[in-house]
Design an enzyme around this catalytic site. Structure first.
Site, PDB file in Angstrom:
ATOM      1  N   TRP A 102     -43.644  31.164  45.239  1.00 28.10           N
ATOM      2  CA  TRP A 102     -43.450  30.278  44.405  1.00 28.10           C
ATOM      3  C   TRP A 102     -41.701  30.726  45.383  1.00 28.10           C
ATOM      4  O   TRP A 102     -41.568  29.500  45.263  1.00 28.10           O
ATOM      5  CB  TRP A 102     -43.173  30.511  42.481  1.00 28.10           C
ATOM      6  CG  TRP A 102     -44.329  30.336  42.666  1.00 28.10           C
ATOM      7  CD1 TRP A 102     -44.904  30.997  41.932  1.00 28.10           C
ATOM      8  CD2 TRP A 102     -44.894  28.872  42.723  1.00 28.10           C
ATOM      9  NE1 TRP A 102     -46.326  29.988  41.675  1.00 28.10           N
ATOM     10  CE2 TRP A 102     -46.150  29.208  41.301  1.00 28.10           C
ATOM     11  CE3 TRP A 102     -44.909  27.864  42.811  1.00 28.10           C
ATOM     12  CZ2 TRP A 102     -47.228  28.059  41.700  1.00 28.10           C
ATOM     13  CZ3 TRP A 102     -45.309  26.831  42.133  1.00 28.10           C
ATOM     14  CH2 TRP A 102     -46.788  27.160  41.404  1.00 28.10           C
ATOM     15  N   ASP A 170     -34.930  30.849  40.262  1.00 31.17           N
ATOM     16  CA  ASP A 170     -36.054  30.765  39.648  1.00 31.17           C
ATOM     17  C   ASP A 170     -36.485  31.404  38.876  1.00 31.17           C
ATOM     18  O   ASP A 170     -36.851  32.848  38.611  1.00 31.17           O
ATOM     19  CB  ASP A 170     -36.927  30.027  40.570  1.00 31.17           C
ATOM     20  CG  ASP A 170     -38.356  29.571  40.036  1.00 31.17           C
ATOM     21  OD1 ASP A 170     -38.307  29.869  38.499  1.00 31.17           O
ATOM     22  OD2 ASP A 170     -39.093  29.524  41.000  1.00 31.17           O
ATOM     23  N   LYS A 194     -43.659  28.018  30.219  1.00 27.34           N
ATOM     24  CA  LYS A 194     -43.718  28.903  30.158  1.00 27.34           C
ATOM     25  C   LYS A 194     -43.913  30.177  28.776  1.00 27.34           C
ATOM     26  O   LYS A 194     -44.460  30.433  27.915  1.00 27.34           O
ATOM     27  CB  LYS A 194     -44.414  30.684  31.383  1.00 27.34           C
ATOM     28  CG  LYS A 194     -45.056  29.402  32.445  1.00 27.34           C
ATOM     29  CD  LYS A 194     -44.604  29.859  33.965  1.00 27.34           C
ATOM     30  CE  LYS A 194     -44.042  29.175  34.933  1.00 27.34           C
ATOM     31  NZ  LYS A 194     -46.248  29.049  35.131  1.00 27.34           N
TER      32      LYS A 194
HETATM   33  C1  LIG Z   1     -42.173  31.392  39.459  1.00 27.38           C
HETATM   34  C2  LIG Z   1     -41.862  30.199  38.853  1.00 27.38           C
HETATM   35  N1  LIG Z   1     -41.581  28.857  39.941  1.00 27.38           N
HETATM   36  C3  LIG Z   1     -42.153  27.994  40.144  1.00 27.38           C
HETATM   37  C4  LIG Z   1     -43.277  27.152  39.462  1.00 27.38           C
HETATM   38  C5  LIG Z   1     -43.639  26.050  39.894  1.00 27.38           C
HETATM   39  O1  LIG Z   1     -43.489  25.597  38.585  1.00 27.38           O
HETATM   40  P1  LIG Z   1     -43.728  24.302  37.833  1.00 27.38           P
HETATM   41  O2  LIG Z   1     -45.110  23.435  38.434  1.00 27.38           O
HETATM   42  O3  LIG Z   1     -42.902  23.450  37.090  1.00 27.38           O
HETATM   43  O4  LIG Z   1     -43.165  22.535  38.793  1.00 27.38           O
HETATM   44  C6  LIG Z   1     -44.819  28.017  39.330  1.00 27.38           C
HETATM   45  C7  LIG Z   1     -45.079  27.385  38.216  1.00 27.38           C
HETATM   46  O5  LIG Z   1     -46.416  28.184  37.938  1.00 27.38           O
HETATM   47  C8  LIG Z   1     -43.612  29.360  38.323  1.00 27.38           C
HETATM   48  O6  LIG Z   1     -44.249  30.539  38.042  1.00 27.38           O
HETATM   49 MG   LIG Z   2     -45.954  34.760  42.944  1.00 23.48          MG
HETATM   50 MG   LIG Z   3     -48.861  29.945  38.689  1.00 27.17          MG
END
Ligand SMILES: Cc1ncc(COP(=O)(O)O)c(C=O)c1O
Ligand SMILES: [Mg+2]
Ligand SMILES: [Mg+2]
Ligand SMILES: Cc1ncc(COP(=O)(O)O)c(C=O)c1O
Ligand SMILES: [Mg+2]
Ligand SMILES: [Mg+2]
Lengths: 359, 359
Positions: A102, A170, A194
């Site tokens: 991510w 994030d 989550k």
């Molecule tokens: C740490 C992190 N950032 C971003 C995301 C992406 O989130 P979204 O699906 O809400 O765009 C996730 C999804 O699992 C995540 O775990």
């Molecule tokens: Mg990761």
């Molecule tokens: Mg995930």
């Protein structure tokens, strides 16, 4: 009704009392003759819910004055783009610390807007660890971006860094799972799905003085300031998702608050990591011990056959959502706030039993 | 439980059977031991719901092959920005037909990206009418943008234009309220929260050959093609909102389909417009007759005092959401698909009664 032991990585388990409350408040919320979904976002009824969610989050996270709490749409993925749109210009530099899939995606989007400096120490090591220090004090940095918990690889900043440059995190997969010094951050974002609610709403916490430095030439709906000025009612918010989040936050407050959460989360993670440490040749933990996530426990077994067998038996016993992320495989057990301690203990017991038979 | 007569402009009334079904499917959906909110968006259970919503919408609207149906977040307001980001470059021209507040906002966002040609005929006339023809055949136009129903002013394209240039419509406030020749459009977008679901999900219907011409240098999550390639599962979708939409679409199919909707919508709107036409000196309709919206009936009374009295009596009798939009005042009664005929008849009866006493 038998509740599933739900270890989904997100959307994820919600507290049963919250689901029962939502059920009881359908189709008629508080004698209004309407469900929450049918309220105008400009109605007094809805605004009370909206402000309640905000206030509870402020209280639980200790968000100081001088910070805005926004409820947006588009998921954390939209934040990957919105953040640099609002805060980077071509000559600006930002530091992205790559600790997982991510953070890499966040960096990819930012690279469209400014000059990226990338800390790829964790990436070089296969995303098993978290850097001990980062070069976040350079005054020429527009901001520093970290991912506090790496959902896919199961690593977590056990102690969050402090930086002189504005720090952005994030926190999608560990928000409200432990105390955080919000005042150390310029901006925090997190998809709700989550730890604090259903999918469809993204929380952004942003410091006023950082917000004041945002770029102006951004589409209206993608400017943080648009939503800050309108109390997140610039356009129609995801009203029901915000209502569910408000219910989850109330549940947190009624079950021991953040302290209660911390205690339960510690127990859950310890139960699983203990089994991993007792059977280090069967359960090959992905994360270095010092970087282990309390939210996502990741491991593999010595070969694909055993991993398959493990996953098949887990599914057979009704454990949901423990298959590793599609791009990395293995096993991932997500232990977000709403996962009961007993569910984690049952899974740890299954791991032990599996080890007895296959160790 | 007494149901409110809910004439909210959006979020708006939902069918009671849908709310009861959602209630019954909480906290345990189909014996899974989980609610829909707790499903992974990658699970078979959720994907079935996701694809069901899509299939029903395709069937009800007669969406031909060669079109993508996307479920996005951010509301129609994000579409105001996404559309020009994907389809305009500085030298490109687009025609925006200004028929109300929302088309003006759409045009404002587009003007950041390309050269706008604006048809302001309706605007010049105070947004009471819809142009009889527009200059949409110019081959140098990248696209033509219209708003099929003007939620705030209560006007509607009774017959939708045909253009040689790609035609784009914001159908937020009348999608699925009447038949539409989808093949005449390059792209249609609509927030779900008026006619087809709760807030938090936005439907986009886009023709493949138009999509193929999109700009490449757009943030990943803001590219239509990203979502088209991933069946709207690029990132976590607003799963519960999509589930509720699927339930609404099933309800439509089970209650006479689009033909049933059309008949009920006609009755509802006729009941109110008949009273307006019977008392033309008391109820000052905003729209020209030929441009009247079947979705939002807008009028004022001869003076502010009478308007106030009317709104106060309406509220007292339990009619919800009939105050005109904050920037324009007056009365607005929204009659979306889920508003029962009986509710509209009750409101018409109230208008008649009010006229007897104040006419
Ligand atoms: C740490 C992190 N950032 C971003 C995301 C992406 O989130 P979204 O699906 O809400 O765009 C996730 C999804 O699992 C995540 O775990
Ligand atoms: Mg990761
Ligand atoms: Mg995930
Ligand atoms: C025709 C039209 N377009 C756009 C919008 C804005 O939609 P959203 O609030 O989902 O951004 C509305 C809201 O009422 C609308 O009626
Ligand atoms: Mg309008
Ligand atoms: Mg409106």
């Amino acid at each position: 009704m038998k509740r599933a032991d739900n270890f989904n990585a997100g959307p994820a388990a919600l507290p049963l009392p919250v689901l029962e409350r939502i059920q009881a408040e359908l189709p008629d919320y508080g004698g209004t003759g309407m469900s929450v979904m049918e309220f105008s976002h400009r109605s007094a009824e809805y605004e009370a819910i909206h402000n309640d969610a905000q206030m509870r989050l402020r209280r639980l996270l200790g968000i100081p004055d001088g910070y805005q709490v926004l409820f947006l749409q588009g998921g954390a993925s939209l934040q990957f783009a919105m953040l640099p749109m609002n805060f980077l210009k071509p000559a600006d530099k930002a530091l992205y610390v790559l600790t997982g899939t991510w953070s890499q995606k966040a960096a990819d989007e930012a690279s469209r807007y400014g000059e990226l400096i990338v800390d790829d120490w964790a990436k070089q090591g296969g995303y098993r660890d978290i850097p001990e220090s980062i070069a976040g004090d350079d005054p020429s940095l527009r901001y520093v971006h970290i991912t506090s918990n790496n959902t896919i690889y199961g690593t977590q900043w056990r102690s969050l860094p402090k930086t002189k440059a504005p720090l952005v995190a994030d926190m999608s997969s560990d928000i409200l799972s432990r105390p955080v010094q919000v005042e150390e951050f310029a901006l925090i974002y997190a998809g709700a799905q989550k730890n604090i609610g259903p999918s469809g709403v993204t929380v952004v916490i942003v410091r006023d003085d950082f917000l004041a430095t945002a770029n102006q030439d951004v589409p209206t709906v993608l400017q943080y300031s648009t939503h800050a000025k309108a109390n997140s009612l610039y356009n129609t918010p995801p009203t029901f998702a915000i209502y569910v989040m408000a219910c989850v936050l109330q549940w947190v407050e009624e079950t021991g608050g953040l302290a209660g959460i911390v205690e339960r989360n510690r127990k859950k993670a310890a139960a699983l990591y203990d089994v991993i440490d007792t059977h280090p040749n069967l359960y090959l933990g992905h994360a270095e011990k010092r970087a282990r996530s309390e939210m996502n426990v990741t491991f593999r077994l010595p070969n694909d056959e055993l991993t398959k067998l493990f996953l098949a038996e887990a599914a057979e016993r009704g454990f949901v959502g423990v298959k590793g992320y599609r791009t990395v495989g293995g096993v991932r057990v997500s232990l977000y706030n709403a996962v009961p301690v007993e569910a984690a203990l049952r899974f740890a017991e299954f791991m032990q039993d599996f080890a007895r038979r296959n160790g």
